[in-house]
Every structure is written in C-alpha cells, then in structure tokens.
Design a protein around this motif. Structure first.
Motif, PDB file in Angstrom:
ATOM      1  N   THR A 127      -6.702  14.180  -1.292  1.00 17.58           N
ATOM      2  CA  THR A 127      -6.684  14.375   0.166  1.00 17.58           C
ATOM      3  C   THR A 127      -5.626  13.457   0.770  1.00 17.58           C
ATOM      4  O   THR A 127      -5.511  12.303   0.366  1.00 17.58           O
ATOM      5  CB  THR A 127      -8.065  14.033   0.755  1.00 17.58           C
ATOM      6  OG1 THR A 127      -9.045  14.858   0.126  1.00 17.58           O
ATOM      7  CG2 THR A 127      -8.089  14.234   2.256  1.00 17.58           C
ATOM      8  N   PRO A 128      -4.789  13.915   1.724  1.00 19.74           N
ATOM      9  CA  PRO A 128      -3.744  13.046   2.295  1.00 19.74           C
ATOM     10  C   PRO A 128      -4.350  11.842   3.024  1.00 19.74           C
ATOM     11  O   PRO A 128      -5.396  11.946   3.670  1.00 19.74           O
ATOM     12  CB  PRO A 128      -2.977  13.967   3.241  1.00 19.74           C
ATOM     13  CG  PRO A 128      -3.900  15.103   3.511  1.00 19.74           C
ATOM     14  CD  PRO A 128      -4.740  15.272   2.303  1.00 19.74           C
ATOM     15  N   SER A 129      -3.693  10.690   2.877  1.00 22.43           N
ATOM     16  CA  SER A 129      -4.189   9.457   3.522  1.00 22.43           C
ATOM     17  C   SER A 129      -3.842   9.479   5.016  1.00 22.43           C
ATOM     18  O   SER A 129      -2.959  10.218   5.468  1.00 22.43           O
ATOM     19  CB  SER A 129      -3.572   8.241   2.848  1.00 22.43           C
ATOM     20  OG  SER A 129      -2.149   8.262   2.968  1.00 22.43           O
ATOM     21  N   THR A 130      -4.543   8.606   5.787  1.00 22.08           N
ATOM     22  CA  THR A 130      -4.301   8.495   7.238  1.00 22.08           C
ATOM     23  C   THR A 130      -3.548   7.226   7.592  1.00 22.08           C
ATOM     24  O   THR A 130      -2.837   7.189   8.596  1.00 22.08           O
ATOM     25  CB  THR A 130      -5.641   8.539   7.990  1.00 22.08           C
ATOM     26  OG1 THR A 130      -6.493   7.500   7.510  1.00 22.08           O
ATOM     27  CG2 THR A 130      -6.315   9.894   7.793  1.00 22.08           C
ATOM     28  N   ILE A 141       0.846  -1.186   0.000  1.00 22.32           N
ATOM     29  CA  ILE A 141       0.000   0.000   0.000  1.00 22.32           C
ATOM     30  C   ILE A 141       0.889   1.247   0.000  1.00 22.32           C
ATOM     31  O   ILE A 141       1.816   1.354   0.810  1.00 22.32           O
ATOM     32  CB  ILE A 141      -0.944   0.021   1.213  1.00 22.32           C
ATOM     33  CG1 ILE A 141      -1.862  -1.194   1.162  1.00 22.32           C
ATOM     34  CG2 ILE A 141      -1.753   1.318   1.251  1.00 22.32           C
ATOM     35  CD1 ILE A 141      -2.758  -1.308   2.391  1.00 22.32           C
ATOM     36  N   CYS A 142       0.585   2.252  -0.870  1.00 23.51           N
ATOM     37  CA  CYS A 142       1.360   3.492  -0.935  1.00 23.51           C
ATOM     38  C   CYS A 142       0.673   4.590  -0.118  1.00 23.51           C
ATOM     39  O   CYS A 142      -0.561   4.685  -0.118  1.00 23.51           O
ATOM     40  CB  CYS A 142       1.476   3.976  -2.380  1.00 23.51           C
ATOM     41  SG  CYS A 142       2.424   2.899  -3.451  1.00 23.51           S
ATOM     42  N   PRO A 143       1.461   5.458   0.590  1.00 27.30           N
ATOM     43  CA  PRO A 143       0.856   6.615   1.261  1.00 27.30           C
ATOM     44  C   PRO A 143       0.412   7.648   0.219  1.00 27.30           C
ATOM     45  O   PRO A 143       1.031   7.811  -0.822  1.00 27.30           O
ATOM     46  CB  PRO A 143       1.990   7.157   2.136  1.00 27.30           C
ATOM     47  CG  PRO A 143       3.235   6.727   1.435  1.00 27.30           C
ATOM     48  CD  PRO A 143       2.922   5.398   0.819  1.00 27.30           C
ATOM     49  N   THR A 144      -0.694   8.386   0.539  1.00 28.93           N
ATOM     50  CA  THR A 144      -1.196   9.432  -0.354  1.00 28.93           C
ATOM     51  C   THR A 144      -0.870  10.788   0.252  1.00 28.93           C
ATOM     52  O   THR A 144      -1.330  11.111   1.346  1.00 28.93           O
ATOM     53  CB  THR A 144      -2.711   9.312  -0.548  1.00 28.93           C
ATOM     54  OG1 THR A 144      -3.009   8.032  -1.098  1.00 28.93           O
ATOM     55  CG2 THR A 144      -3.225  10.398  -1.491  1.00 28.93           C
ATOM     56  N   HIS A 145      -0.043  11.605  -0.437  1.00 28.59           N
ATOM     57  CA  HIS A 145       0.317  12.933   0.038  1.00 28.59           C
ATOM     58  C   HIS A 145      -0.678  13.953  -0.517  1.00 28.59           C
ATOM     59  O   HIS A 145      -1.116  13.866  -1.652  1.00 28.59           O
ATOM     60  CB  HIS A 145       1.735  13.302  -0.401  1.00 28.59           C
ATOM     61  CG  HIS A 145       2.769  12.320   0.054  1.00 28.59           C
ATOM     62  ND1 HIS A 145       2.967  12.021   1.392  1.00 28.59           N
ATOM     63  CD2 HIS A 145       3.651  11.544  -0.649  1.00 28.59           C
ATOM     64  CE1 HIS A 145       3.930  11.124   1.505  1.00 28.59           C
ATOM     65  NE2 HIS A 145       4.359  10.816   0.269  1.00 28.59           N
ATOM     66  N   GLY A 146      -1.013  14.915   0.329  1.00 29.19           N
ATOM     67  CA  GLY A 146      -2.001  15.915  -0.064  1.00 29.19           C
ATOM     68  C   GLY A 146      -1.486  16.870  -1.133  1.00 29.19           C
ATOM     69  O   GLY A 146      -0.308  17.182  -1.188  1.00 29.19           O
ATOM     70  N   SER A 147      -2.407  17.325  -1.984  1.00 28.66           N
ATOM     71  CA  SER A 147      -2.073  18.301  -3.018  1.00 28.66           C
ATOM     72  C   SER A 147      -3.273  19.212  -3.221  1.00 28.66           C
ATOM     73  O   SER A 147      -4.431  18.777  -3.122  1.00 28.66           O
ATOM     74  CB  SER A 147      -1.722  17.590  -4.326  1.00 28.66           C
ATOM     75  OG  SER A 147      -1.369  18.516  -5.323  1.00 28.66           O
ATOM     76  N   TRP A 148      -2.974  20.499  -3.499  1.00 28.25           N
ATOM     77  CA  TRP A 148      -4.054  21.471  -3.678  1.00 28.25           C
ATOM     78  C   TRP A 148      -4.860  21.201  -4.946  1.00 28.25           C
ATOM     79  O   TRP A 148      -4.317  20.855  -5.979  1.00 28.25           O
ATOM     80  CB  TRP A 148      -3.509  22.902  -3.764  1.00 28.25           C
ATOM     81  CG  TRP A 148      -2.944  23.440  -2.487  1.00 28.25           C
ATOM     82  CD1 TRP A 148      -1.642  23.720  -2.227  1.00 28.25           C
ATOM     83  CD2 TRP A 148      -3.678  23.771  -1.323  1.00 28.25           C
ATOM     84  NE1 TRP A 148      -1.489  24.207  -0.953  1.00 28.25           N
ATOM     85  CE2 TRP A 148      -2.742  24.245  -0.366  1.00 28.25           C
ATOM     86  CE3 TRP A 148      -5.018  23.695  -0.960  1.00 28.25           C
ATOM     87  CZ2 TRP A 148      -3.116  24.651   0.914  1.00 28.25           C
ATOM     88  CZ3 TRP A 148      -5.384  24.099   0.303  1.00 28.25           C
ATOM     89  CH2 TRP A 148      -4.437  24.571   1.228  1.00 28.25           C
ATOM     90  N   GLY A 149      -6.141  21.389  -4.840  1.00 30.32           N
ATOM     91  CA  GLY A 149      -6.986  21.422  -6.024  1.00 30.32           C
ATOM     92  C   GLY A 149      -6.860  22.773  -6.717  1.00 30.32           C
ATOM     93  O   GLY A 149      -6.136  23.668  -6.275  1.00 30.32           O
ATOM     94  N   ASN A 198       1.454  13.357   3.630  1.00 28.81           N
ATOM     95  CA  ASN A 198       1.808  14.731   3.977  1.00 28.81           C
ATOM     96  C   ASN A 198       0.663  15.683   3.642  1.00 28.81           C
ATOM     97  O   ASN A 198       0.018  15.557   2.590  1.00 28.81           O
ATOM     98  CB  ASN A 198       3.059  15.171   3.216  1.00 28.81           C
ATOM     99  CG  ASN A 198       4.273  14.313   3.559  1.00 28.81           C
ATOM    100  OD1 ASN A 198       4.383  13.819   4.682  1.00 28.81           O
ATOM    101  ND2 ASN A 198       5.162  14.134   2.581  1.00 28.81           N
ATOM    102  N   PRO A 199       0.386  16.671   4.556  1.00 29.69           N
ATOM    103  CA  PRO A 199      -0.664  17.657   4.253  1.00 29.69           C
ATOM    104  C   PRO A 199      -0.173  18.681   3.222  1.00 29.69           C
ATOM    105  O   PRO A 199       1.015  18.776   2.929  1.00 29.69           O
ATOM    106  CB  PRO A 199      -0.925  18.313   5.598  1.00 29.69           C
ATOM    107  CG  PRO A 199       0.396  18.213   6.315  1.00 29.69           C
ATOM    108  CD  PRO A 199       1.003  16.910   5.881  1.00 29.69           C
ATOM    109  N   CYS A 200      -1.116  19.487   2.642  1.00 26.00           N
ATOM    110  CA  CYS A 200      -0.764  20.542   1.693  1.00 26.00           C
ATOM    111  C   CYS A 200      -0.061  21.688   2.418  1.00 26.00           C
ATOM    112  O   CYS A 200      -0.329  21.969   3.588  1.00 26.00           O
ATOM    113  CB  CYS A 200      -2.019  21.094   1.003  1.00 26.00           C
ATOM    114  SG  CYS A 200      -2.917  19.876   0.025  1.00 26.00           S
TER     115      CYS A 200
END
Length: 451
Positions: free
Chosen positions: A221-224, A180-188, A229-231
């Motif tokens: 949206t960043p994963s938990t 499973i890969c972590p999801t880092h946050g990015s701005w829309g 990482n948050p935006c």
C-alpha cells in the motif's frame, strides 16, 4: 544313430530330474535378462503351468511366485562382469572391485568377485590460508537499512593438489542510513475468477455468460509520510465464459476380439486380443475407458521345443607316440590327439557343427633331462587377493627349459605343421634366493576397507 539319440535323451532327462525333481506351478516368462537375472514384465506369459512345462524351451525363465527371484531354464552360466567399482580412496593408492552373477540351473566354476589396485591421483589435497579482510564497502541503499560487504583471498598460502580454504570468501553485514524511504503502491495478485452466470451451455449456442476478477493496491500500500505513488490501471477485469462444458459422456469397452494366433509352435506362447472403447464412445469431456485396448493370454502347444547340441570341453591330449616306436627324449616328431562330445541335443535340435576330433605333431619330453634353461621375465602383478581386510598381490618368474636343435615345424606332402612339446621334463635354473624353479614376490594392496 539311434543309440546316440537315446543316450542324449537320458542326459537331458537327468538334467531335468536334477534341477526339477518335483514339478510345481510357476509364473512363466518368454525370456530373462541374462545380464542381471531378472524376468522382464513384458515377457510374462502366464501361470497355471509347471516349471518343467515352462522349461520345454530352455530360453524361458520362471518364478515360483510374484515376489520370488527369477530363475533361468538354461544351465548355469556367468553373467558379464560388472563395471569396476569406484576406487576406495580419492588420492594415492586404493582398490576397486567388480562382480558377476551365476545365472541358470546349477553352479558356475570360477570366482564371482575380482579386486585390483587403483589410483585416481598421486597426491592428496592440501588446504590453503586466507589473506586479511578488505575494507567494508558502501551501504547498498540510500535510505533505511541495507547491507555492506568485504572480501578476502585464498592465497596465504595458496592450496595445493585441488585443496581449498575452509570458510567463505565474502562477508555481509547490515547498515542503516538513518533515512526513511517512501513506499510506492503496487498491485497485488489478481483474485480468482468469479463463478460464471450459467452452469453450462447448449452445444452450438452463441450466447455466453460472463465472470469477474479483482485486485487490490496492497503489494505494498502506498505510504502517506513521505507520500508514495498510487497504483495505475484497472482494479477489475470482465471476460465471457466461452469454455463452459457440455454434459460429459463416459466411454465403455466393447467385447474382446482375437487378432492373432499362438505366437509359437512349441512350448508356451501368447494369443493377442483387442477391444474398442465404443460402448459408448466418450463425448464432451467424458472419461475414456480405463485399462488397455490390447492384451495377450497364454497358449500352450503341448509340444517340446528343439534343443541344439553344445560341445563339451576338449579332453586331455593323448600320449605323444609314433606307430609304437619309442620317441621319448628324441628329436623325432610323433602324433597326439584329443576329442570332445556333442551334448544336450533333443526334440529334433541341431547336432554340433565343426569336428569332434583334432590332432597335432609333438615331441615326447616326459621325464627327459633338459640342461639348457633360462628364467622368464617378471609376470604382471596379479589382482588383489581380497576385497576387505588383509589383501595382497603377487608376481613371479619361472624356470623355462630351452629345447635346442628341436625343429619348430614338420613338413609333410601337403603342409607344414607346428610341433608341440608334450610331457613334463626334468630341469632347473641357477638358483635365485635359493629357488631353482619359481621365484615369487608379494606386496600388500593399499587402503583396503575393513571387513
């Protein structure tokens, strides 16, 4: 001179009666595109005149209505030949075609289409074969799903004459790392700017309202689990509204004013008019005046345009004679002449230049027996006889007389002149395929389309 002028008037009148037996109202143009026979829009003069009035100037053209074809006023002439069409095949032998159009009043002599053989390359493409597939590559990612690929070469056997191998050189397949890969946050994307706090400003004001736009950290949206990482950065922007519009003033046209005289002194022409967008002038983003500030309207001089004369074709050469002496079959030079006529001059047009009569020295060989002959070399192959269906081309050799002991030139007190042979002698060559005067070879044209 007066009788000749009256005769030419009669010739022009007959031409106008032949092609304009009953005049009708038309759309008149200053010229036409001689290559394709169209009436250019920028050459339009106007309507409300007859075809005869429009053709007072034979350089003009006309339409009977807006959707009808363009008709040139001058007598019919061939347009230039089109480019040769693409060859009917991409390899080995085919045919190519070119065409021309008869533009003007009347009919043109000759053919509107020519066909000739062509070959783009002497061989046709042959496809090759694929080698075996290589081993699969490693997965393109280290977590979740990615892709892997394998390749092969077009060399078993290699293609020839520009051929290829059907199919693909590379094959791609999915692969799963079971991680499973972590999801880092990015701005829309930024949202639209909100409405300004005011609808408009007074001209010269230094106070501006502001407007706001926002964005969300949802692309993605960043994963938990695992944590992403948050935006970073601001979620809101504010700016001044510095470009609010003044109230618009739409432009209006002033009156038309004449700016030129009639463009011609004979036939139909144009008069130019202009107007200015100042009633009122547009301001503060107001719309400009619709339409053009320049126009041209029809003017009629009520005067025919001069028509310059053109030479007719040369008439046939006269019999070869020498002051009543019988010189037939003798090596004694005579004289023959021919003439042509200057046709079509009217309304003060120019008379044809250069002489209307010419002469030359000649030998009279009419029905003379010529015993020394020879066969010519083969002529070049002719064009194909048809653009579709059965089509062929030919070449030929012809029997030619050899005029022995006839001097090539004759000398006078002032010059040396070439001597021509006049008449149809009697002769024949040693037979080829039982033919004594002409031998013809015929071969079919290849890859001709069906009709």
């Amino acid at each position: 001179m007066a009788p000749i002028f009256l005769l030419l008037q009669a010739v022009v009148g007959a031409f106008l009666f032949l092609y304009f037996p009953e005049s009708e109202a038309v759309l008149c143009y200053e010229n036409s595109d001689q290559g394709v026979g169209t009436c250019p829009d920028d050459a339009y003069l106007g309507d409300g005149v007859t075809d005869i009035e429009c053709c007072w100037n034979i350089k003009y053209s006309y339409k009977t209505d807006a959707t009808s074809p363009c008709q040139a006023c001058r007598p019919a002439k061939w347009s230039a030949w089109s480019e040769w069409s693409p060859c009917t095949v991409s390899c080995k032998e085919g045919i190519e075609i070119r065409r021309r159009s008869c533009i003007g009043q009347g009919d043109c002599d000759g053919d509107a289409i020519e066909v000739q053989a062509c070959s783009l390359q002497s061989c046709c493409p042959e496809n090759g074969g694929w080698s075996g597939w290589s081993s699969w590559s490693q997965c393109s990612v280290t977590c979740e799903r990615g892709t892997m690929e394998r390749t092969r070469e077009c060399n078993n056997p290699p293609p020839e004459c520009g051929g290829t191998c059907p199919g693909t050189k590379k094959e791609v397949a999915p692969c799963d790392t079971q991680q499973i890969c972590p999801t880092h946050g990015s701005w829309g994307s930024w949202g639209s700017w909100g409405a300004c706090s005011g609808a408009c400003i007074t001209e010269g004001s230094a106070i501006f309202p502001n407007q706001v736009r926002q964005r969300s950290c949802n692309n993605p949206t960043p994963s938990t689990n695992p944590p992403g990482n948050p935006c970073t950065g601001d979620k809101q922007e504010i700016q001044d509204c510095k470009t609010l519009p003044f109230c618009p003033v739409h432009g209006g046209w002033g009156e038309w004013k004449k700016v030129s005289e009639c463009s011609v002194t004979c036939g139909l022409g144009r008069v130019g008019e202009e107007r200015v967008c100042n009633n009122p002038a547009p301001k503060h983003g107001g719309r400009g005046c619709p339409g053009s500030p320049i126009r041209h309207i029809l003017c009629n001089t009520k005067t025919e345009c001069p028509i310059d004369g053109e030479w007719s074709e040369w008439q046939d050469w006269s019999d070869c004679q020498l002051l009543g002496e019988d010189i037939r079959c003798k090596k004694r030079a005579g004289i023959q002449s021919r003439k042509r006529e200057c046709l079509g001059t009217n309304y003060g047009g120019k008379w044809c230049e250069t002489p209307y009569r010419e002469g030359r020295n000649c030998y009279n060989v009419e029905k003379c027996i010529i015993r020394t002959t020879r066969w010519s070399e083969w002529s070049p192959w002719s064009l194909c006889s048809a653009s579709c269906g059965v089509s062929e081309r030919t070449r030929q050799r012809v029997c030619e007389p050899i005029y022995q002991d006839y001097p090539d030139t004759v000398t006078t007190a002032t010059k040396v002149s070439e001597v021509f042979f006049h008449g149809t002698p009697r002769f024949q060559c040693q037979p080829i395929n039982n033919e004594k005067l002409k031998v013809v070879e015929t071969i079919p044209c290849q890859n001709v389309p069906k009709c």
